[in-house]
Write an enzyme that holds these catalytic residues in place. Structure first.
Site, mmCIF file in Angstrom:
data_model
loop_
_atom_site.group_PDB
_atom_site.id
_atom_site.type_symbol
_atom_site.label_atom_id
_atom_site.label_comp_id
_atom_site.label_asym_id
_atom_site.label_seq_id
_atom_site.Cartn_x
_atom_site.Cartn_y
_atom_site.Cartn_z
ATOM 1 N N ASP A 115 39.690 -9.809 -8.885
ATOM 2 C CA ASP A 115 38.572 -9.250 -8.111
ATOM 3 C C ASP A 115 38.712 -7.723 -8.099
ATOM 4 O O ASP A 115 38.214 -7.041 -8.998
ATOM 5 C CB ASP A 115 38.613 -9.869 -6.717
ATOM 6 N N GLY A 117 41.483 -6.312 -8.661
ATOM 7 C CA GLY A 117 42.491 -6.065 -9.703
ATOM 8 C C GLY A 117 43.834 -5.658 -9.125
ATOM 9 O O GLY A 117 44.825 -5.545 -9.851
ATOM 10 N N THR A 119 46.052 -7.185 -7.108
ATOM 11 C CA THR A 119 47.133 -8.173 -7.182
ATOM 12 C C THR A 119 47.721 -8.216 -8.594
ATOM 13 O O THR A 119 48.929 -8.124 -8.793
ATOM 14 C CB THR A 119 46.603 -9.581 -6.805
ATOM 15 N N LEU A 120 46.836 -8.343 -9.562
ATOM 16 C CA LEU A 120 47.297 -8.457 -10.942
ATOM 17 C C LEU A 120 47.989 -7.183 -11.409
ATOM 18 O O LEU A 120 49.022 -7.231 -12.086
ATOM 19 C CB LEU A 120 46.105 -8.788 -11.850
HETATM 20 C C1 PRP Z 1 43.274 -14.280 -4.558
HETATM 21 C C2 PRP Z 1 43.364 -14.677 -6.006
HETATM 22 C C3 PRP Z 1 44.055 -13.517 -6.639
HETATM 23 C C4 PRP Z 1 43.630 -12.345 -5.780
HETATM 24 C C5 PRP Z 1 42.610 -11.540 -6.509
HETATM 25 O O1 PRP Z 1 44.471 -14.613 -3.937
HETATM 26 O O2 PRP Z 1 44.052 -15.883 -6.181
HETATM 27 O O3 PRP Z 1 45.452 -13.667 -6.618
HETATM 28 O O4 PRP Z 1 43.076 -12.875 -4.572
HETATM 29 O O5 PRP Z 1 42.197 -10.467 -5.732
HETATM 30 P P1 PRP Z 1 42.344 -8.958 -6.167
HETATM 31 O O6 PRP Z 1 41.985 -8.830 -7.624
HETATM 32 O O7 PRP Z 1 41.318 -8.273 -5.272
HETATM 33 O O8 PRP Z 1 43.732 -8.516 -5.875
HETATM 34 P P2 PRP Z 1 44.677 -14.661 -2.367
HETATM 35 O O9 PRP Z 1 45.398 -13.432 -1.921
HETATM 36 O O10 PRP Z 1 43.362 -14.959 -1.693
HETATM 37 O O11 PRP Z 1 45.673 -15.872 -2.189
HETATM 38 P P3 PRP Z 1 45.555 -17.378 -2.691
HETATM 39 O O12 PRP Z 1 45.873 -17.384 -4.167
HETATM 40 O O13 PRP Z 1 46.573 -18.082 -1.862
HETATM 41 O O14 PRP Z 1 44.144 -17.867 -2.425
#
Ligand code: PRP
Length: 189
Positions: A115, A117, A119-120
């Site tokens: 989303d 980006g 986290t990645l």
């Molecule tokens: C969601 C998804 C990704 C992250 C993407 O995880 O699984 O890891 O958000 O978002 P970003 O690109 O804005 O960083 P979430 O933190 O909701 O946890 P989950 O996997 O337990 O649902």
């Protein structure tokens, strides 16, 4: 399913997802066989792929994807959580790390959705610092409208340009809806 009631529309059907996951698996198989450059399964076994899934959303996608990849592989998981507060909005925290070192290994990060980006980007930086032999990323959904940082995506299932709140096939709202077999836009009011 009864819980489908709060949904606006189905964006990706069970069948569409199944077909696309199989295509991704076939591409990944081809690429990693070429990367290893060994025809026999025994020789490939000496250099297994490590699939790294980011919990928790990835569970369903990863379970389906690895069963379409035909090279020797292991998988492990990481949990990264955003720990936003007023002082440090959007700070990321590594809640669960990989069990073993990854130096010298071929790594495929698997993510359900990209989303912003953030986290990645954090995971790619963290793993790169551990000096793997190769590092690639596969995501099921590349949701582009809220992107904040550029990330390298080697395998993308679907690119979505609408800014919908997505649920199903591992994606949640307050931990719910992950068990829907399709991906839908949630009704938001
Ligand atoms: C969601 C998804 C990704 C992250 C993407 O995880 O699984 O890891 O958000 O978002 P970003 O690109 O804005 O960083 P979430 O933190 O909701 O946890 P989950 O996997 O337990 O649902």
């Amino acid at each position: 399913m009864a819980q489908g009631k709060g949904l606006k529309k189905i964006l990706l059907s069970e069948e569409e997802i199944r077909r696309r996951v199989a295509e991704l698996g076939a591409q990944i198989t081809k690429d990693y066989r070429a990367l290893v450059g060994q025809a026999s399964w025994e020789k490939q076994l000496a250099r297994p792929l490590l699939v790294v899934g980011l919990l928790r959303g990835v569970v369903i996608f990863l379970a389906d994807l690895v069963r379409t990849i035909d090279v020797p592989l292991r998988y492990d998981f990481m949990t990264v959580s955003s720990y936003g507060n007023a002082d440090s909005p959007g700070e990321l925290l590594l809640l669960k790390d990989l069990v073993d070192p990854i130096q010298g290994q071929d790594i495929l990060i698997v993510e359900d959705i990209v989303d912003t980006g953030q986290t990645l980007s954090y995971v790619q930086r963290t793993l790169k610092a551990r000096k793997p032999r190769s590092l690639r990323t596969c995501c099921l959904i590349d949701k582009t409208p809220r992107r904040e940082v550029e990330v390298q995506l080697d395998y993308v299932g679907f690119r979505l340009e609408e800014n919908e709140f997505l649920v199903g096939y591992g994606l949640d709202y307050a931990g719910l809806y992950r068990n829907l077999p399709y991906i839908a836009a949630l009704e938001t009011r």
